[in-house]
Design a protein around this motif. Sequence first.
Motif, mmCIF file in Angstrom:
data_model
loop_
_atom_site.group_PDB
_atom_site.id
_atom_site.type_symbol
_atom_site.label_atom_id
_atom_site.label_comp_id
_atom_site.label_asym_id
_atom_site.label_seq_id
_atom_site.Cartn_x
_atom_site.Cartn_y
_atom_site.Cartn_z
ATOM 1 N N ALA A 244 4.252 5.573 -5.350
ATOM 2 C CA ALA A 244 4.500 5.403 -6.781
ATOM 3 C C ALA A 244 3.737 6.432 -7.604
ATOM 4 O O ALA A 244 4.214 6.864 -8.658
ATOM 5 N N SER A 245 2.572 6.853 -7.120
ATOM 6 C CA SER A 245 1.784 7.813 -7.891
ATOM 7 C C SER A 245 2.333 9.223 -7.790
ATOM 8 O O SER A 245 2.156 10.021 -8.703
ATOM 9 N N GLU A 246 3.003 9.550 -6.671
ATOM 10 C CA GLU A 246 3.643 10.858 -6.505
ATOM 11 C C GLU A 246 4.541 10.839 -5.276
ATOM 12 O O GLU A 246 4.242 10.186 -4.296
ATOM 13 N N SER A 247 5.653 11.562 -5.346
ATOM 14 C CA SER A 247 6.487 11.739 -4.155
ATOM 15 C C SER A 247 5.661 12.519 -3.149
ATOM 16 O O SER A 247 5.010 13.500 -3.503
ATOM 17 N N THR A 248 5.677 12.076 -1.907
ATOM 18 C CA THR A 248 4.835 12.718 -0.911
ATOM 19 C C THR A 248 5.425 12.549 0.471
ATOM 20 O O THR A 248 6.429 11.864 0.653
ATOM 21 N N LEU B 293 0.825 -1.207 0.000
ATOM 22 C CA LEU B 293 0.000 0.000 0.000
ATOM 23 C C LEU B 293 0.861 1.260 0.000
ATOM 24 O O LEU B 293 0.609 2.201 -0.762
ATOM 25 N N VAL B 294 1.890 1.271 0.843
ATOM 26 C CA VAL B 294 2.766 2.446 0.915
ATOM 27 C C VAL B 294 3.479 2.657 -0.415
ATOM 28 O O VAL B 294 3.520 3.773 -0.940
ATOM 29 N N LEU B 295 4.035 1.604 -0.971
ATOM 30 C CA LEU B 295 4.728 1.733 -2.251
ATOM 31 C C LEU B 295 3.775 2.216 -3.344
ATOM 32 O O LEU B 295 4.140 3.040 -4.175
ATOM 33 N N SER B 296 2.549 1.739 -3.316
ATOM 34 C CA SER B 296 1.569 2.161 -4.308
ATOM 35 C C SER B 296 1.233 3.638 -4.178
ATOM 36 O O SER B 296 1.146 4.361 -5.180
ATOM 37 N N VAL B 297 1.071 4.109 -2.943
ATOM 38 C CA VAL B 297 0.790 5.528 -2.719
ATOM 39 C C VAL B 297 1.949 6.383 -3.213
ATOM 40 O O VAL B 297 1.759 7.377 -3.924
ATOM 41 N N GLY C 294 12.036 -0.242 -5.640
ATOM 42 C CA GLY C 294 10.690 -0.157 -5.071
ATOM 43 C C GLY C 294 9.621 -0.437 -6.105
ATOM 44 O O GLY C 294 8.615 -1.101 -5.816
ATOM 45 N N CYS C 295 9.822 0.049 -7.328
ATOM 46 C CA CYS C 295 8.876 -0.218 -8.419
ATOM 47 C C CYS C 295 8.816 -1.717 -8.726
ATOM 48 O O CYS C 295 7.734 -2.278 -8.936
ATOM 49 N N GLU C 296 9.974 -2.358 -8.741
ATOM 50 C CA GLU C 296 10.016 -3.802 -8.979
ATOM 51 C C GLU C 296 9.312 -4.557 -7.851
ATOM 52 O O GLU C 296 8.557 -5.500 -8.108
ATOM 53 N N GLN C 297 9.541 -4.132 -6.614
ATOM 54 C CA GLN C 297 8.893 -4.760 -5.467
ATOM 55 C C GLN C 297 7.377 -4.573 -5.535
ATOM 56 O O GLN C 297 6.611 -5.501 -5.278
#
Length: 106
Positions: A19-23, A13-17, A77-80
């Motif tokens: 991935a859409s934008e640095s935050t 969930l964290v990686l997905s959030v 992180g994208c691969e994970q």
Amino acid sequence: MAFNTGAALMDALVLSVVASESTYGYKITQDVRSVMEVSESTLYPVLRRLQKSECLETYDREFAGRNRRYYSITEKGCEQLEMYRREWTEYKAKIDNVLFGGISNE
């Protein structure tokens, strides 16, 4: 939520959030809270673990006179995240099969 939320789901969930934008951490917490109960004290160790495993990187930026730490996803992180998405799809299909029929009790 009545279902167990393990570390892998939280990482996904964290990686997905991110991935859409640095935050920043508070925004990540709010986005994750939109789908599950989580406290900031639970989330920050997840962010540190993902950073230590080189799935996230950080940078600081001033905001309203204070320093704010931002998180961005790395190539690793994208691969994970892609691996988590594949595994979630398989897991969800198996659970759906049991919950909504399709498994015989023989």
